[in-house]
Design an enzyme around this catalytic site. Structure first.
Site, PDB file in Angstrom:
ATOM      1  CG  HIS A 301      -8.192  -2.081   4.807  1.00  0.00           C
ATOM      2  ND1 HIS A 301      -7.634  -1.220   5.725  1.00  0.00           N
ATOM      3  CD2 HIS A 301      -7.714  -3.314   5.117  1.00  0.00           C
ATOM      4  CE1 HIS A 301      -6.861  -1.906   6.552  1.00  0.00           C
ATOM      5  NE2 HIS A 301      -6.893  -3.183   6.201  1.00  0.00           N
ATOM      6  CD  GLU A 302      -9.085  -6.403   3.416  1.00  0.00           C
ATOM      7  OE1 GLU A 302      -7.998  -7.008   3.357  1.00  0.00           O
ATOM      8  OE2 GLU A 302      -9.541  -5.963   4.493  1.00  0.00           O
TER       9      GLU A 302
END
Length: 878
Positions: A301-302
């Protein structure tokens, strides 16, 4: 009484009066008096009037000096008040130099620059940079940052910031410096600085174009052996994003830093991601399969934010889902490709229903793109993230994977390096596919969960089957009337042998597939299928094609049939979940807590256990009863303790009826093989431990032996913790709980599991246990992980004890919220959400909870974050 902050409204947006081209920052780090020198190259926006003042944001800052174009500003040439710095007379272009002093050691809010375990960490999203330096702290002001960090070399040997390292050296007094340059423009919320005594694990990735990227993961000494899974997750995410979306990483180095004091899960600062240590550190002895899966998901996600959030960011905070919803969709797709797509989808939907649907039905309900807010920190919600991801998924469902990719490509081509809106994203999808998505925009502007009421009629003589779908959406705060949504409905029809029937509408020349997506746009839609040889069983909302509630009058036999025969894995699980939900709700209403499980349900669950073709992970999900939280949302005037007793009663009844099958499945899967983390092994452990959980309901010597043996001999935390969770609920389990706490007392992340396990335990005395554990040496109210593990688990996962009829659970929560608010308002506000559903309780508990909400709201000096949550919750009762 505290007063609410004036609401900020989306329609009041105006472009920034000034823009910042580049920023030079110099930090001289000190525990209590860090000096920050900023040099801002500022220009007036072309649309701004010449006499418009420059207004910079700044909170908790001590102003040391200020110069404009090299000349110190006189005291009457600027105003420093109300968290702003105002300069009335600004030229069209200027260089503004500001020096501020800050106290990182005193920063318990963990926003801006703060200390964690003696290290310096920053967190600037959403509005933390203004706690570091005076600045235009809004996402549509994008600048190139150069950062120089100066610090004591012995205490802070590692100095990190965004971008590429371009220089370093030594100074007097045993100090050293490192200079970083980020070549990409970014808003201040993506700024990061880390300094401290870290060790690193290094790796690399070669992009498809042949560039070498260095990967560095920084952790506190002693933790390097727990970083290998996170490193592999980065490498997998980089390769996946190149293959799926053609997106390569754009800096020389990608860095992750793990810290134990963090308000969030992680933060996507450009090139320097700061992570909660929970989502970095893992090895089989200390982390569960769910932890490993969480690391894969959060790391991805990051990393994916590098493009969906950093290279293209949001114009204003109302557009937060532009980056978060899109990136959640991307990390869910990554996880689906990495493991079981069906299991990943079911797990995502379970979370959405338990938490986001509740949010949609409660006092904090808001659209995916909110229209106003008081405190932006309160809009990092399930609606923005998870419902936002479902909106993005619907684009892919409506346009197809290739059409969605065309839309993504056009989005990046148009908006790379810009701060844009949800409408810009939708327009890219429309233009790339020549699609009509005007009505689809309502998913961004209307709150609430749509309801689809479906009726099916079979005409035996004409061999037609007609489905009539009526959509509606309940009123939500500020939105009494809802217009029809554009909803993709995926469905299939099954004959009584379990075979899928060809789908042919009355106006079609031939059948088109066996499973199709139909688009709902009107309040009522009718679909008439022809050449249907028998009365079918409809399989509706396949793969959960839209975030809606679907109502269809399935019989028990229909649901058991779908459990056994539906080809869509989600629909198969949904049938089991719906049957169990209907059964539990009926028992609750009848007050049945010890009635035997229906024979047909027992037989259906036994068939799940006996099916060798079924993915064990899917079987585990089908065997798991609906959560108490999910059942709570289906009722009004709820007695939570009665609800828990009913669910527990059915679980015990199933355990008794399925004892032989559960035991046989457990023994088959408990084969003593060494721990592996791969799809097959994770699935086998999931099913094995669901069986053990059921067997734990049986008060017999064999069960006690199985639990003790698994706890003592497990070579991994997944199995050990699974056994301990069951033991903690039993009279004979206390010695094991104590043993676990002694063995792992020096491991912060494992102790979080221990805290959460006891806080969520249904045995008598849970609140007293939680209160005692607050004095444990491993607990700190200043650490968000500890608060979530102990206090949060009690308030949000222990339905029976939090909602005890004496009201002590509510009073305890209110006391902790008031106490936390003085330390960390963000964490206090999130904990306050445990009061959101008070109006659904029966009258006596409702009155007790309301009284505590009122007490919180009256607290002198209460932060705006917590006041907004509490006051909105109270408004639900008016």
């Amino acid at each position: 009484m505290p007063q609410p902050r004036q609401a900020i409204r989306r329609l009041d947006y105006t472009a920034p009066a000034y823009l910042i081209d580049c920023v030079d920052l110099t930090f001289e780090l000190d525990d209590t008096a860090t000096r920050v020198a900023s040099r801002l190259v500022i220009q007036r926006n072309a649309e701004t009037k010449a006499d418009t003042p420059l207004v910079l944001h700044g909170e908790s800052l001590s102003l040391a000096s200020i110069k404009l174009d090299g000349v110190p500003l006189a005291a009457d040439a600027f105003t420093h008040a109300d968290d702003t710095l105002t300069i009335p007379a600004m030229p069209d272009t200027a260089i503004l130099e500001i020096v501020t002093l800050i106290n990182p050691q005193a920063n318990t809010e963990l926003s801006g620059l703060y200390q964690s375990s003696g290290n310096f960490i920053t967190q600037c999203e959403a509005e933390g940079f203004r706690r570091i330096s005076f600045y235009l702290d809004r996402p549509d002001v994008m600048a190139k940052f150069t950062t120089t960090i100066i610090a004591d070399k012995a205490k802070y040997p590692v100095l990190l910031s965004n971008g590429n390292r371009v220089g370093e050296g030594t100074l007097d007094k045993n100090r050293h410096w490192v200079k970083w340059v980020d070549p990409f423009k970014k808003p201040a919320y993506l700024f990061a600085l880390v300094a401290g005594r870290f060790v690193s694990l290094a790796g690399n990735h070669t992009t498809r174009s042949g560039r070498q990227v260095a990967i560095e993961i920084y952790v506190e000494p002693g933790n390097v052996d727990r970083c290998h899974h996170a490193l592999a997750a980065v490498q997998k995410a980089m390769a996946w994003d190149e293959q799926r979306f053609g997106l390569e990483y754009d800096l020389d180095t990608y860095m992750i830093v793990a810290t134990s004091d963090f308000n969030m899960g992680a933060m996507e600062n450009k090139g320097l991601n700061v992570f909660n240590s929970k989502y970095v550190l893992a090895k089989p002895e200390t982390a569960t399969d769910a932890d490993f899966d969480g690391i894969d998901s959060v790391v991805a996600h990051e990393y994916f934010h590098n493009w969906t959030g950093n290279r293209v960011t949001c114009r204003d905070w109302f557009q937060l889902s532009l980056k978060e919803g899109l990136t959640v969709y991307r990390d869910q797709e990554f996880s689906s490709d990495l493991g079981s797509r069906a299991v990943q989808r079911i797990q995502n939907v379970r979370g959405l229903r338990e938490y986001q649907f509740a949010e949609d039905a409660g006092p904090q309900a808001h659209p995916v793109r909110p229209d106003e807010y008081q405190e932006i920190n309160n809009f990092y919600t399930w609606t923005v993230y998870e419902k936002g991801s479902e909106v993005v998924r619907m684009y892919a469902t409506l346009l197809g994977i290739d059409g969605f990719r065309r839309g993504m490509d056009l989005y990046f081509k148009r908006h790379d390096g810009q701060a844009v809106t949800c409408d810009d994203f939708r327009t890219a999808m429309v233009d790339a596919n020549n699609a009509d998505l005007a009505q689809f925009a309502r998913w961004y502007s209307q709150a609430g969960t749509p309801v689809l009421d479906v009726e099916g009629v079979y005409d035996d003589a004409a061999q037609t089957y007609t489905l009539t779908v009526t959509q509606s959406c309940p009123a939500t705060p500020g939105q009494d009337v809802k217009l029809p949504f554009h909803i993709p409905l995926a469905l299939g029809l099954l004959d009584r042998r379990g075979q899928e029937l060809p789908l042919q509408l009355a106006d079609e020349a031939e059948a088109i597939g066996n499973s199709r997506v139909f688009e709902l746009r009107q309040p009522v839609e009718t679909f008439r299928f022809v050449n249907v040889p028998c009365h079918p069983v409809p399989s509706l909302l396949r793969d959960f094609s839209a975030p809606v509630k679907l109502v269809y009058p399935y019989s028990d036999d229909d649901l058991i049939f779908l459990m056994a025969h539906d080809n869509d894995a989600f629909a198969r699980w949904e049938a089991a979940n719906q049957y169990a939900t209907q059964l539990l709700l009926a028992r609750y209403r009848a007050g049945e807590t010890d009635t035997p499980a229906p024979e047909k349900f027992v037989a259906a669950m036994a068939a799940v256990l006996a099916n060798p073709q079924l993915d064990p992970a899917l079987a585990a999900l089908m065997l798991t009863l609906p959560s108490e939280a999910a059942l709570f949302e289906a009722l009004s005037d709820v007695d939570p303790q009665k609800l828990c007793a009913v669910r527990q009663g059915l679980k015990e009844a199933l355990a008794r009826s399925l004892r032989a099958q559960l035991l046989a499945t457990y023994q088959k899967l408990n084969d003593g093989a060494p721990y592996r983390y791969d799809g097959a092994a994770v699935a086998a452990r999931a099913l094995k431990n669901v069986c053990l959980d059921y067997l734990g309901e049986l008060d017999e010597p064999l069960t006690a032996e199985l639990l003790a043996s698994q706890y003592r001999h497990a070579d991994n935390m997944t199995d050990r913790l699974a056994a301990l969770k069951v033991l903690a609920q039993r009279d004979d389990g206390e010695p094991f709980v104590d043993d676990f706490g002694k063995v792992w007392q020096d491991d912060a992340l494992v102790m979080d599991k221990w805290f959460a396990l006891q806080a969520s335990c249904s045995r008598p005395g849970a609140l007293s246990t939680v209160q005692a554990l607050m004095n444990h040496h491993a607990f700190s109210l200043k650490n968000p992980n500890k608060v979530r593990a102990l206090i949060g688990a009690f308030c949000q996962q222990n339905l029976a004890h939090f909602h005890a009829l004496d009201g002590y659970g509510y009073a305890f929560a209110a006391d902790r919220i008031i106490e936390l608010d003085k330390l960390n308002p963000q964490i206090a506000a999130r904990l306050a959400s445990c009061f959101n559903r008070w109006t659904r309780l029966e009258p006596q508990r409702r009155a007790l909870m309301r009284a505590e909400l009122e007490r919180i709201s009256r607290e002198p000096g209460l932060s705006g974050d917590t006041f907004e949550i509490a006051s909105k919750a109270l408004s639900a009762g008016t």
